[in-house]
Write a protein that holds these residues in place. Sequence first.
Motif, PDB file in Angstrom:
ATOM      1  N   LEU A  60       0.179  -6.832   5.475  1.00 28.16           N
ATOM      2  CA  LEU A  60      -0.075  -5.462   5.014  1.00 28.16           C
ATOM      3  C   LEU A  60       1.204  -4.657   5.130  1.00 28.16           C
ATOM      4  O   LEU A  60       1.705  -4.408   6.232  1.00 28.16           O
ATOM      5  CB  LEU A  60      -1.199  -4.833   5.836  1.00 28.16           C
ATOM      6  N   LEU A  61       1.729  -4.249   3.986  1.00 25.28           N
ATOM      7  CA  LEU A  61       3.001  -3.559   3.908  1.00 25.28           C
ATOM      8  C   LEU A  61       2.819  -2.202   3.244  1.00 25.28           C
ATOM      9  O   LEU A  61       2.243  -2.111   2.161  1.00 25.28           O
ATOM     10  CB  LEU A  61       3.998  -4.394   3.103  1.00 25.28           C
ATOM     11  N   VAL A  62       3.309  -1.182   3.895  1.00 24.28           N
ATOM     12  CA  VAL A  62       3.266   0.167   3.324  1.00 24.28           C
ATOM     13  C   VAL A  62       4.627   0.455   2.717  1.00 24.28           C
ATOM     14  O   VAL A  62       5.662   0.236   3.349  1.00 24.28           O
ATOM     15  CB  VAL A  62       2.930   1.219   4.401  1.00 24.28           C
ATOM     16  N   VAL A  63       4.626   0.922   1.480  1.00 21.58           N
ATOM     17  CA  VAL A  63       5.846   1.365   0.811  1.00 21.58           C
ATOM     18  C   VAL A  63       5.578   2.780   0.316  1.00 21.58           C
ATOM     19  O   VAL A  63       4.589   3.037  -0.361  1.00 21.58           O
ATOM     20  CB  VAL A  63       6.258   0.428  -0.346  1.00 21.58           C
ATOM     21  N   LEU A 107       0.831  -1.203   0.000  1.00 24.63           N
ATOM     22  CA  LEU A 107       0.000   0.000   0.000  1.00 24.63           C
ATOM     23  C   LEU A 107       0.864   1.251   0.000  1.00 24.63           C
ATOM     24  O   LEU A 107       1.903   1.300   0.668  1.00 24.63           O
ATOM     25  CB  LEU A 107      -0.868   0.023   1.263  1.00 24.63           C
ATOM     26  N   ASP A 108       0.420   2.265  -0.698  1.00 19.03           N
ATOM     27  CA  ASP A 108       1.057   3.572  -0.613  1.00 19.03           C
ATOM     28  C   ASP A 108       0.512   4.266   0.633  1.00 19.03           C
ATOM     29  O   ASP A 108      -0.534   3.880   1.157  1.00 19.03           O
ATOM     30  CB  ASP A 108       0.757   4.382  -1.867  1.00 19.03           C
ATOM     31  N   ARG A 109       1.205   5.266   1.112  1.00 19.04           N
ATOM     32  CA  ARG A 109       0.776   5.950   2.322  1.00 19.04           C
ATOM     33  C   ARG A 109      -0.114   7.152   1.997  1.00 19.04           C
ATOM     34  O   ARG A 109      -1.310   7.133   2.234  1.00 19.04           O
ATOM     35  CB  ARG A 109       2.020   6.409   3.122  1.00 19.04           C
ATOM     36  N   ASP A 110       0.472   8.183   1.442  1.00 23.26           N
ATOM     37  CA  ASP A 110      -0.218   9.465   1.258  1.00 23.26           C
ATOM     38  C   ASP A 110      -1.262   9.390   0.155  1.00 23.26           C
ATOM     39  O   ASP A 110      -0.980   9.000  -0.971  1.00 23.26           O
ATOM     40  CB  ASP A 110       0.801  10.562   0.966  1.00 23.26           C
TER      41      ASP A 110
END
Length: 123
Positions: A61-64, A16-19
């Motif tokens: 669930l991984l944020v990149v 997942l992207d953050r912003d």
Amino acid sequence: MGIHGGDAVKNKAVFLDRDGVLNQAVVRNGKPYPPANEAELVLAPDAKAALRELKAQGFLLLVVTNQPDVAKGITTRAAVEEINRKLASELPLDDVLFVTTRTRITATAGSEAGDDSARRAEV
């Protein structure tokens, strides 16, 4: 073993992207920006419920996220890490990774040889 080894563990994961995905962008002069600090962090309305559903289905669930404002001197690595820790405390995330330049995040969550711009938030 490695990625292609016979004994490799298989996990389902969502990256997942953050912003603008997990949190709302901060709009200044009609242009979206990442939050500058923890106080500006506002979760996207359905993020928590959607991530809980994915977790219930067994996904990691991984944020990149790319945070080039660190390299530009607009914000600090500490500020990005603070925001990432806050995000991870409010959402069921397994890890948060970020780079501060346009380098590639490798499969090992590290960085390209000699480049220490990839960082993992303590989750």
